[in-house]
Design a protein around this motif. Structure first.
Motif, mmCIF file in Angstrom:
data_model
loop_
_atom_site.group_PDB
_atom_site.id
_atom_site.type_symbol
_atom_site.label_atom_id
_atom_site.label_comp_id
_atom_site.label_asym_id
_atom_site.label_seq_id
_atom_site.Cartn_x
_atom_site.Cartn_y
_atom_site.Cartn_z
ATOM 1 N N SER A 64 0.857 -1.184 0.000
ATOM 2 C CA SER A 64 0.000 0.000 0.000
ATOM 3 C C SER A 64 0.892 1.232 0.000
ATOM 4 O O SER A 64 1.907 1.266 0.691
ATOM 5 N N SER A 66 0.438 5.744 -0.351
ATOM 6 C CA SER A 66 -0.383 6.928 -0.619
ATOM 7 C C SER A 66 0.450 8.176 -0.360
ATOM 8 O O SER A 66 1.387 8.170 0.440
ATOM 9 N N ALA A 69 -2.169 13.809 -3.516
ATOM 10 C CA ALA A 69 -2.331 13.659 -4.962
ATOM 11 C C ALA A 69 -2.106 14.956 -5.729
ATOM 12 O O ALA A 69 -1.451 14.956 -6.773
ATOM 13 N N SER A 161 3.568 -0.736 -6.175
ATOM 14 C CA SER A 161 2.424 0.166 -6.212
ATOM 15 C C SER A 161 2.958 1.576 -6.320
ATOM 16 O O SER A 161 4.058 1.881 -5.838
ATOM 17 N N ALA A 163 2.134 5.949 -6.179
ATOM 18 C CA ALA A 163 1.327 7.126 -5.847
ATOM 19 C C ALA A 163 1.925 8.309 -6.582
ATOM 20 O O ALA A 163 3.144 8.510 -6.566
ATOM 21 N N SER A 165 1.993 12.481 -7.217
ATOM 22 C CA SER A 165 1.677 13.791 -6.645
ATOM 23 C C SER A 165 1.950 14.855 -7.692
ATOM 24 O O SER A 165 3.097 15.099 -8.071
#
Length: 169
Positions: A64, A66, A69, A161, A163, A165
């Motif tokens: 996972s 994060s 964004a 994975s 993420a 930004s």
């Protein structure tokens, strides 16, 4: 899947090609399971007992990750990336976290570590504390990509994975 088999069950020669073994989720390793059996020739069981040992090859589970964004920040102002990353399978896996796309003149820091490289391995950093300082007097937008990679230590299998930004100043 097939029908569960238990100790003492009779299995015909025709059923053997269809046998499967299902390990516990997220569990693996050499010598994972062993079972004993006898061979029956139609009249009597074999005098000897035989054993089969199963090795279960682990595969990495996607971690996972994060991060903020679409951070919209003031020029020349550091901001917290809001980064978190974790393994979804803590059995025999390691986690690597890399932030890339850091523009020239920008830097990353967590209060202990810092870097101004375009790509930074932050695996050992305090992820929640990572701040980005944009290039001085530059209002150009930039994109940071955080890639978290889980690596299964026994098989070297990986799963990643990402993420993204999109930073505007």
């Amino acid at each position: 899947l097939g029908v569960p088999v238990s100790g003492g069950d009779d299995i015909t020669a025709a059923q053997i090609p269809n046998l499967t073994y299902l390990s516990d989720p997220d569990d693996d390793g050499p010598g994972y399971a062993t079972f004993d059996f006898l061979v029956f020739d139609g009249d009597v069981d074999s005098a000897s007992q035989y054993a089969i040992t199963l090795d279960v090859t682990g595969v990495a589970d996607a971690p996972s990750v994060s991060a903020a964004a679409n951070p919209n920040v003031d020029e020349d102002t550091a901001f917290n990336l809001g980064l978190s990353a974790s393994l979804n399978d803590n059995t025999n896996e390691t986690l690597t976290v890399v932030i890339s796309g850091v523009p020239a003149g920008a830097s990353l820091a967590d209060g202990t570590n810092s870097s101004s490289a375009a790509s930074v391995d932050v695996s050992t950093w305090t992820l929640a504390n990572i701040e980005v300082t944009p290039p001085l007097h530059d209002t150009s937008p930039f994109t940071l990509t955080t890639t978290a990679t889980a690596t299964e230590t026994l098989s070297a299998d990986t799963e990643a994975s990402v993420a993204v930004s999109n930073v505007t100043l």
